[in-house]
Design a protein around this motif. Structure first.
Motif, PDB file in Angstrom:
ATOM      1  N   GLU A  58     -12.406  -6.442   2.909  1.00 57.61           N
ATOM      2  CA  GLU A  58     -12.889  -7.746   3.380  1.00 57.61           C
ATOM      3  C   GLU A  58     -12.655  -7.902   4.875  1.00 57.61           C
ATOM      4  O   GLU A  58     -12.210  -8.940   5.364  1.00 57.61           O
ATOM      5  CB  GLU A  58     -12.213  -8.871   2.583  1.00 57.61           C
ATOM      6  N   ARG A  59     -13.011  -6.834   5.618  1.00 57.87           N
ATOM      7  CA  ARG A  59     -12.855  -6.810   7.071  1.00 57.87           C
ATOM      8  C   ARG A  59     -14.217  -6.618   7.732  1.00 57.87           C
ATOM      9  O   ARG A  59     -14.442  -5.644   8.430  1.00 57.87           O
ATOM     10  CB  ARG A  59     -11.922  -5.670   7.487  1.00 57.87           C
ATOM     11  N   GLY A 116     -14.485 -10.439  12.759  1.00 57.17           N
ATOM     12  CA  GLY A 116     -13.316 -10.347  13.636  1.00 57.17           C
ATOM     13  C   GLY A 116     -13.304  -9.061  14.430  1.00 57.17           C
ATOM     14  O   GLY A 116     -14.322  -8.358  14.550  1.00 57.17           O
ATOM     15  N   THR A 117     -12.149  -8.717  14.978  1.00 49.07           N
ATOM     16  CA  THR A 117     -12.001  -7.504  15.775  1.00 49.07           C
ATOM     17  C   THR A 117     -10.773  -6.725  15.326  1.00 49.07           C
ATOM     18  O   THR A 117      -9.854  -7.279  14.713  1.00 49.07           O
ATOM     19  CB  THR A 117     -11.872  -7.819  17.274  1.00 49.07           C
ATOM     20  N   ALA A 118     -10.779  -5.438  15.628  1.00 57.56           N
ATOM     21  CA  ALA A 118      -9.631  -4.569  15.355  1.00 57.56           C
ATOM     22  C   ALA A 118      -9.667  -3.414  16.332  1.00 57.56           C
ATOM     23  O   ALA A 118     -10.733  -3.063  16.864  1.00 57.56           O
ATOM     24  CB  ALA A 118      -9.664  -4.059  13.915  1.00 57.56           C
ATOM     25  N   SER A 119      -8.524  -2.822  16.599  1.00 58.02           N
ATOM     26  CA  SER A 119      -8.460  -1.643  17.455  1.00 58.02           C
ATOM     27  C   SER A 119      -8.842  -0.408  16.659  1.00 58.02           C
ATOM     28  O   SER A 119      -8.416  -0.251  15.511  1.00 58.02           O
ATOM     29  CB  SER A 119      -7.053  -1.468  18.028  1.00 58.02           C
ATOM     30  N   ASP A 167      -3.728  -7.135  12.923  1.00 56.95           N
ATOM     31  CA  ASP A 167      -2.420  -7.762  12.894  1.00 56.95           C
ATOM     32  C   ASP A 167      -1.873  -7.737  11.469  1.00 56.95           C
ATOM     33  O   ASP A 167      -2.275  -8.526  10.618  1.00 56.95           O
ATOM     34  CB  ASP A 167      -2.532  -9.211  13.392  1.00 56.95           C
ATOM     35  N   GLY A 168      -0.975  -6.796  11.203  1.00 52.75           N
ATOM     36  CA  GLY A 168      -0.366  -6.700   9.888  1.00 52.75           C
ATOM     37  C   GLY A 168      -1.153  -5.897   8.882  1.00 52.75           C
ATOM     38  O   GLY A 168      -0.833  -5.924   7.687  1.00 52.75           O
ATOM     39  N   TRP A 169      -2.168  -5.151   9.311  1.00 49.69           N
ATOM     40  CA  TRP A 169      -2.920  -4.317   8.377  1.00 49.69           C
ATOM     41  C   TRP A 169      -3.454  -3.073   9.079  1.00 49.69           C
ATOM     42  O   TRP A 169      -3.649  -3.053  10.289  1.00 49.69           O
ATOM     43  CB  TRP A 169      -4.072  -5.092   7.729  1.00 49.69           C
ATOM     44  N   ARG A 170      -3.664  -2.027   8.301  1.00 49.13           N
ATOM     45  CA  ARG A 170      -4.238  -0.770   8.781  1.00 49.13           C
ATOM     46  C   ARG A 170      -5.273  -0.301   7.759  1.00 49.13           C
ATOM     47  O   ARG A 170      -4.976  -0.225   6.566  1.00 49.13           O
ATOM     48  CB  ARG A 170      -3.170   0.322   8.927  1.00 49.13           C
ATOM     49  N   LEU A 171      -6.459  -0.004   8.235  1.00 46.62           N
ATOM     50  CA  LEU A 171      -7.523   0.526   7.377  1.00 46.62           C
ATOM     51  C   LEU A 171      -7.828   1.936   7.864  1.00 46.62           C
ATOM     52  O   LEU A 171      -8.345   2.131   8.961  1.00 46.62           O
ATOM     53  CB  LEU A 171      -8.764  -0.360   7.454  1.00 46.62           C
ATOM     54  N   ILE A 172      -7.493   2.936   7.050  1.00 45.90           N
ATOM     55  CA  ILE A 172      -7.524   4.332   7.464  1.00 45.90           C
ATOM     56  C   ILE A 172      -8.572   5.083   6.658  1.00 45.90           C
ATOM     57  O   ILE A 172      -8.683   4.897   5.446  1.00 45.90           O
ATOM     58  CB  ILE A 172      -6.143   4.976   7.271  1.00 45.90           C
ATOM     59  N   PHE A 173      -9.379   5.928   7.317  1.00 44.53           N
ATOM     60  CA  PHE A 173     -10.386   6.708   6.619  1.00 44.53           C
ATOM     61  C   PHE A 173     -10.493   8.091   7.250  1.00 44.53           C
ATOM     62  O   PHE A 173     -10.233   8.284   8.435  1.00 44.53           O
ATOM     63  CB  PHE A 173     -11.750   6.005   6.604  1.00 44.53           C
ATOM     64  N   MET A 174     -10.875   9.054   6.428  1.00 39.98           N
ATOM     65  CA  MET A 174     -10.932  10.448   6.853  1.00 39.98           C
ATOM     66  C   MET A 174     -12.329  10.801   7.356  1.00 39.98           C
ATOM     67  O   MET A 174     -13.329  10.323   6.822  1.00 39.98           O
ATOM     68  CB  MET A 174     -10.560  11.366   5.696  1.00 39.98           C
TER      69      MET A 174
END
Length: 235
Positions: free
Chosen positions: A172-173, A176-179, A194-201
């Motif tokens: 559900e992202r 907004g913005t993320a680095s 802020d307080g979350w990481r979404l990681i993909f290969m």
């Protein structure tokens, strides 16, 4: 973010029981909770579930992400529009669990070898290194075949746009913005909030000529790059 979101990232493979449910762990003095299937991961800074001793070391993954190259801020709505809607899941028909039997040893893991003395004995199969199986080339071991028209470039790395699309939706992202953080061309990438990481290969890198023809998501630090519609595939 919630435990329900973490569960969406867990594996449905009965052969990987440690990845079928979220778990928590300590990272940088704080508790995090994570859901992962080995190909993608969602981590939330909160203890939403108990730790599990047999679970993979997610703290090590976050340590790598925190120390990797920051590519700059990404508009998540723009990224979601670029990768499009998630595709209907497909199951690889060339394998059952991401692996195929090694033809060189017929799945035994050993080959017959004749010594100089004339006696035969078994030795580890060179092709599969004794495992008896090889990673399926059709799905790269992930059971979901990668479509050629789904390959896109984001930063320095190449991704299956369907994977990125479902990651954004499941987490559900999509606003907004993320680095964007990348661990080199062949390493994992992450969206850091802020307080979350979404990681993909990423996918295996193709030749420079093929990569030049792929749709590319322009980062804020780059000049705008034309993105051909033909390379995005049908949603």
């Amino acid at each position: 973010m919630s435990l329900e979101q973490l569960q969406r990232f867990c594996s449905d493979d009965e052969g990987r029981p440690v990845l079928r449910a979220p778990y928590s762990f300590e990272h940088a003095g704080e508790m995090w909770s994570v859901g992962t299937d080995g190909r993608r991961m969602l981590a939330i800074r909160a203890r939403l579930v108990d730790p599990r001793a047999e679970a993979p070391n997610a703290a090590h993954i976050l340590t790598i992400v925190d120390g990797s190259r920051d590519m700059g801020l990404v508009d998540l709505a723009a990224l979601a529009a670029f990768v499009g809607a998630p595709l209907e899941p497909r199951i690889c028909t060339a394998c059952k669990d991401g692996r195929v039997k090694c033809d060189a040893c017929d799945g035994d893991g050993e080959e017959e070898c004749e010594c100089e003395c004339g006696h035969e004995h078994g030795k580890l199969c060179f092709a599969c290194r004794g495992a008896g199986y090889l990673t399926c080339v059709q799905c790269a071991g992930w059971r979901t075949p990668v479509r050629p028209d789904c390959r896109v470039l984001i930063g320095d790395a190449m991704f299956d746009r369907a994977l990125v699309a479902i990651c954004l939706v499941d987490a559900e992202r999509t606003t907004g913005t993320a680095s964007l953080v990348q661990c080199g061309e062949t390493g994992m990438s992450a969206l850091v909030g802020d307080g979350w990481r979404l990681i993909f290969m990423p996918l295996r890198q193709d030749s420079a000529d093929l990569k030049a023809k792929m749709p590319r998501f322009p980062l804020a630090s780059e000049s705008v790059v034309a993105i051909p519609d033909s390379g995005r595939g049908a949603a």
